[in-house]
Each structure stands twice: as structure tokens, then as C-alpha cells.
Design an enzyme around this catalytic site. Structure first.
Site, short mmCIF file in Angstrom:
data_model
loop_
_atom_site.label_atom_id
_atom_site.label_comp_id
_atom_site.label_asym_id
_atom_site.label_seq_id
_atom_site.Cartn_x
_atom_site.Cartn_y
_atom_site.Cartn_z
N ILE B 99 117.29 70.65 27.84
CA ILE B 99 117.27 69.56 28.81
C ILE B 99 115.85 69.24 29.26
O ILE B 99 115.52 68.07 29.52
CB ILE B 99 118.19 69.86 30.03
N ASP B 176 124.38 70.36 34.02
CA ASP B 176 125.15 71.53 34.44
C ASP B 176 124.70 72.76 33.69
O ASP B 176 124.23 72.68 32.56
CB ASP B 176 126.64 71.31 34.15
N GLY B 319 125.76 70.53 26.73
CA GLY B 319 125.75 70.32 28.17
C GLY B 319 124.33 70.24 28.70
O GLY B 319 123.44 69.76 28.00
N GLU B 320 124.12 70.71 29.93
CA GLU B 320 122.83 70.70 30.62
C GLU B 320 122.41 69.29 31.05
O GLU B 320 121.45 69.13 31.80
CB GLU B 320 121.69 71.28 29.75
N GLY B 321 123.09 68.26 30.52
CA GLY B 321 122.65 66.88 30.73
C GLY B 321 122.01 66.30 29.47
O GLY B 321 121.54 65.15 29.49
#
Lengths: 354, 354
Positions: B99, B176, B319-321
Site C-alpha cells: 500500500i 485495512d 487488501g490494505e487499500g
């Protein structure tokens, strides 16, 4: 490289050692293995193309927009008048078109190459004059270009690619402008993929059912004439169906591959050029990345023929290089992941339990 | 806005006047009408969200990564140890995670909000301490959070969104981190969409068939317990199934909508938060843009429930954005098209013939 013949002779294959090295490095980075999906495959492909691991960040510098006019417009295949090609070239040079906005957003400029506009264009910043002929002949009636014009247009594309790579481009982005150019694109895609005209002819910039049926017939006439003339060599098929900007784009694509620089392919015009390029120089498609899936049916047919899966699918049908520009950040992001992420070891992150 | 109750009360609807104004302007720009496909629809949506035509360029400033741990990890739903959540937070703060790379590429920073990590985290640049609880309880056995903890986590998300908007953010990006968080996400998506656990439970960061079957059973146990406890109010379902970062993301989404700022939604965790947010504050999904389609099946189920069509489909599951960050240039490009392109009149380009 001086011309298309040289570029084709230099075309190699992606480097599997560099590709494997990048794949192995991706597995050491702080993420579940494979979790970046197509970004990981892209990074591996780009390492193979460049023959370097990690690959260089694919910075294009500029988008190359090849412009040309089309004699087939006489058949009523587009609701736009031919003069719009020259007007849009002026719009590109003034910075007001969609490709200018999206290129700026991708931190790139725009250069327009007049390879066949049917008007005298005033010199302008960002305009390269390389006119081979002032528009093609009507492909429904006769060959769109002569063999000499075809060679010259291919060479223009090679020269532009070489110039950009010499200036530092680490990615080439295909752009196009030419009122009527979805018609020769459909004809070329049909000719090289064996699909029916009706399966690869689309509505271009926006035509109704009757105009579409007429456009299909025009493509069929071009294909029938080409077949009747016993034209089979790829160069001759390209000459027969045109156009000048498509031929230049085919040279541009082959030269990119020969220089081991990835070519980010835009919509149906660029895909048609890619199909031509692959026929002329087999293997060059492995140096291409498809930016997006145009809604033109010929684009999907051509991408499938080339074995390319587009990065974006946003219902675009503008051309100019817009879809490729939108995809550029994805391509660059894939490389920056390889170049900038921490490894499990360097970051002190525990690996997955076996 | 002070808390979630305020944010929910302020949630309005997209402004149709601004949306229509942008749609009309798009038709005057030098391109065939509609030829930029989903970019045009996006620009219209963003005008409606902002209540301004043209809408502001969606600059996020930072990606907000909400982090929390999950008691359900005791059930063996992930091959990654819980300590990885805290280790990855450190990696985010050091700039080494995916991210960080993709946010930098999108010219944004990263801020990490500890809303529920099960470890004491050392202060660090870019780390906001807002811990509600040191990890949730095991949702298979008991409610993951209390009602008070749920409210507090929702309020954390609202406070972060308000702070970012006050600092100038014109787009919110959901991030996240939480080992095990695909399990509560699947449970929440199942609970709010009515789908079966097996239809929305995925392989997360990478599990085999046996582990997947066990994970489905864990989700089913959580759902059965929630039903047995006669839990029906959205807040109570959220409390029952967790998690802390998901609740914070739900607050973040509602607050973005209330502030008329678009929320760019990432993968399955963010989609679960979106499903929760829509249940808590109906209509907030119209302020959301789905960045990408995660390969987690719950993501597709949740997006369909919310009526959102993702911009990218690149087989991501990190994830993570990351997927939202990759989509940001598309969103920004759509707005810059409206703001920067020339019109037919201003560029002297002939329009299509009627």
C-alpha cells in the site's frame, strides 16, 4: 535501427532469466504470495521484455498519436466529416483533447505524427510531419496504399519509436486519429483472424443499424477485392486495406519489441496494428500489453488472436491512446511493487506458517 | 460531525442538478458523445456526490488503513500468525508495504489507525492510536465486540474521515490490515445479503480445501450463534460478528458520504464495511465507488448487494487499500476530462453530422 526491415530482424524473445528472477523476488515481498494477481504477472512480463530484473519503470515520456485520413469515408462509413482529422490534430497540439488530459494525468506529453492527413497542416509544437500520402484510397474499390507507401508508413512508425526510446522512453503508448479508421481496422482484423466482417465491425464513433449494415458491406467488399486480387502476403494485405496510421503503428509496435521496450496498446485501431505487426513479425505480441478492452467487437477478436488480456474494461470507444494512458499507472505500479516493497526479511515480518 | 450518529443524520443524497450539468458538459467536449464510457458515468456520479459541476479532482491526501486483530484466529482460519498484524503496521509506518508503494504512485500518503491491534504499538510517524480494544473476541463462540466497543469503533472511523476532509481530502480511500479479517467479512456479508456462508467465504491470504471447509464452518457457527441470540439490528449484527477495523471503516464510509466526499472502496474487507454502512445508513452506497473486484467471493456478493460495479478486475486479494489506490487514477482522470477538455466550439472542431 533505420527501418522496418532492421527492426524486424532485431526482434528477439522475452528473457526468461530476468522474468524468473522477478517472479522469485515477488515471492519474498511482504504480501501473501500471488496476492497482487495480474500486477505480479505484469511485472514478470516486463522483466522479460526489458531483460532486466527488476525492470525499469515504464515511463513513456509521450504518447505517440499517428494521424491519417481514409478514402473509404466516401462510402459513408462515419457521420463525422473528414476535416475533423485535421481539426483534432490542431486540438491535440493545443492540448484540449481527451488524450492530452489523460496523458498529462499520466505525467506524459503528446506528440502527433502526420503520416497521412488529407490536409496541409500548419507546423505546430508537438506535430511531426511525416506525411506519406494525403489520405488513403477507398479500400472498397482499390488498394488503400501502394507497396511503397506501406513500407514508408511502417518506417515512419519505426523511426518514431526509435526516437522516443533514444530519448529515454521505457514504454511506448499507441495513439491514433483518423476519421473512418475503424473501417480499415475491422477489415484488417477480419483478414488476419479469419473472422467474418459482421463479427468484427463495430459502430465506431456512433452509427445506427442501417449505417452499420452498410459499413459491414464496405468491409466485405474490401475483403472480397483483396481475395480476388490473390493478395496473401501480410504486407500486401496491409497495403490493400490500409491505413497509413495503422501501418505506422504496426512499425511502432515491432520497433518497440525490437528495442525491448513494452508497447501499451490502446483500442481497436492499435489492436488492428498489433494484428498486422504480429503477422509481419511473429512474436512481437509478447512485447505488448493491452491497455483496455474497447467496446468495438474487432478489438476483442484481435486481442484474442494476439493472446492479450486487457488491463481495463471501461466501455471506452474513443481511441487517441486514451485507454492505454488510463492503464499506464497499473503497469507502472506493477514495476514499482517489485522495485520498492520490503521483503519479509528486511521488514521483520513473519512468513505464512507451512 | 462528532460521532457516527451525527454523520448518519447528515447523510444526504447525490445532487441531481450538479450531475445533469456535468452530463450536459460532457456532451459538448471534443469526443463522440458517450465515447469515454464509464469515465463519463463516473464524472457524473462524482458531480452528484460533491454537489458541484465540475466536481473537484478526487485527491485523497492519504489512504486510511484501519488495523485490528481477530479472536476468531483461534479457530485456525488463517495460516498467518496474529503477530503479523502489528508487524505489518510497522511495515506500513516504515513505507515498505504494497500500500505504501501504490499510494506513493498515486501521490498519496498512508496513515494507519490502530483501532484494535492485539499488541502495544510503539508511536510512529503515520500511526494514529485509537485502540478500542486489543482484538475482538472469537465470533464463532461469542459476540466479537460489545455494543459500546462497536459504537466507539464506528466513531473512530467518523473522526478519521472528518479529519481528512478538514485537511482537504476530496476522496477517501479505504485501507485495512488484520490477520483473519476475511472471516468476519464473510460473516457480515452473509448476514446482510442473506447468502450462504459457503458462497461468500474465500481463501483469504491462501488456504487449502480443508482449511477452507473449516473456515466456512466457523462462519456458519458465528451466523448460527447470532441468529440464536435473536440479533437483528444492524449495529448488533456488526457487534456480534466484528471486527473493530471493519466497524471503523463503516463509520468512515458513512462520514465520507455525509461530507459529500466520494469513498473509493477496496476489497472484501471494505466491501463488508460498505454492506454494514448501507444497513446502518441506507443510501450511503451512492457515495461509494468500487475500486476493484477482489477474487474473494464475498466481495462480488457484497458489491452486487450495494449495486456497485468495480473499476478494475485484476485478480487482487491483498487488501490494505491496494486495489482502491490502483483505481484512483481512473477516478481522477474522469474528473480531469470534465475540467480540462476543450469543447467543439472552443476548439473549432466540427460536430457529428445529424
Amino acid at each position: 535501427m533505420v527501418d522496418f526491415v532492421d527492426a524486424r530482424a532485431r526482434l528477439g524473445r522475452p528473457d526468461q532469466v530476468a522474468a524468473r528472477s522477478t517472479a522469485a523476488h515477488l515471492d519474498r515481498l511482504t504480501k501473501p504470495r500471488g496476492s497482487l494477481g495480474r500486477l505480479e504477472a505484469l511485472a514478470v512480463q516486463l522483466a522479460g521484455i526489458a531483460g532486466e530484473s527488476p525492470p525499469p519503470v515504464p515511463e513513456p515520456g509521450v504518447v505517440a498519436v499517428f494521424a491519417g485520413d481514409h478514402g473509404v469515408l466516401a462510402e459513408g462509413v462515419s457521420p463525422w466529416p473528414a476535416e475533423v482529422t485535421a481539426q483534432m490534430v490542431a486540438n491535440f497540439c493545443a492540448g484540449g483533447a481527451a488524450i492530452n488530459v489523460l496523458a498529462r494525468h499520466a505525467r506524459a506529453g503528446v506528440v502527433v505524427i502526420d503520416v497521412g492527413v488529407a490536409a496541409d497542416l500548419s507546423p505546430a509544437d508537438g506535430l511531426v510531419s511525416a506525411k506519406v500520402r494525403a489520405g488513403t484510397a477507398n479500400l472498397a474499390e482499390e488498394p488503400a496504399m501502394t507497396a511503397e507507401e506501406t513500407t514508408a508508413a511502417l518506417d515512419v512508425g519505426v523511426a518514431v519509436a526509435d526516437d522516443l526510446v533514444t530519448k529515454g522512453a521505457r514504454c511506448l503508448i499507441t495513439g491514433d486519429m483518423g476519421i473512418g479508421n475503424t473501417t480499415p481496422s475491422a477489415a484488417l482484423i477480419a483478414a488476419f483472424t479469419g473472422r467474418a466482417a459482421s463479427a468484427v465491425t463495430g459502430r465506431g464513433t456512433g452509427i445506427g443499424d442501417d449505417e452499420w449494415a452498410r459499413k459491414v458491406q464496405v468491409v466485405e467488399r474490401g475483403l472480397a477485392r483483396t481475395a480476388a486480387e490473390a493478395t496473401v502476403e501480410p504486407e500486401a494485405v496491409l497495403a490493400s486495406l490500409g491505413g497509413l496510421e495503422i501501418a505506422a503503428l504496426a512499425g511502432f509496435i515491432v520497433a518497440g519489441g525490437a528495442a525491448r521496450v513494452p508497447v501499451l496498446v490502446d483500442g481497436v485501431i492499435a489492436v488492428a496494428a498489433g494484428v498486422v505487426a504480429e503477422a509481419l513479425a511473429p512474436g512481437c505480441a509478447s512485447f505488448c500489453v493491452a491497455g483496455h478492452r474497447s467496446i468495438e467487437p474487432g478489438a476483442s477478436a484481435g486481442l484474442e488472436h494476439l493472446g492479450l488480456s486487457p488491463l481495463l474494461d471501461l466501455d471506452l470507444r474513443l481511441g487517441e491512446g486514451t485507454g492505454a494512458c488510463l492503464a499506464l499507472p497499473v503497469l507502472q505500479g506493477a514495476v514499482r511493487i517489485v522495485r520498492e516493497m520490503a521483503t519479509f526479511d528486511s521488514a521483520g515480518v513473519s512468513d505464512k506458517q507451512a
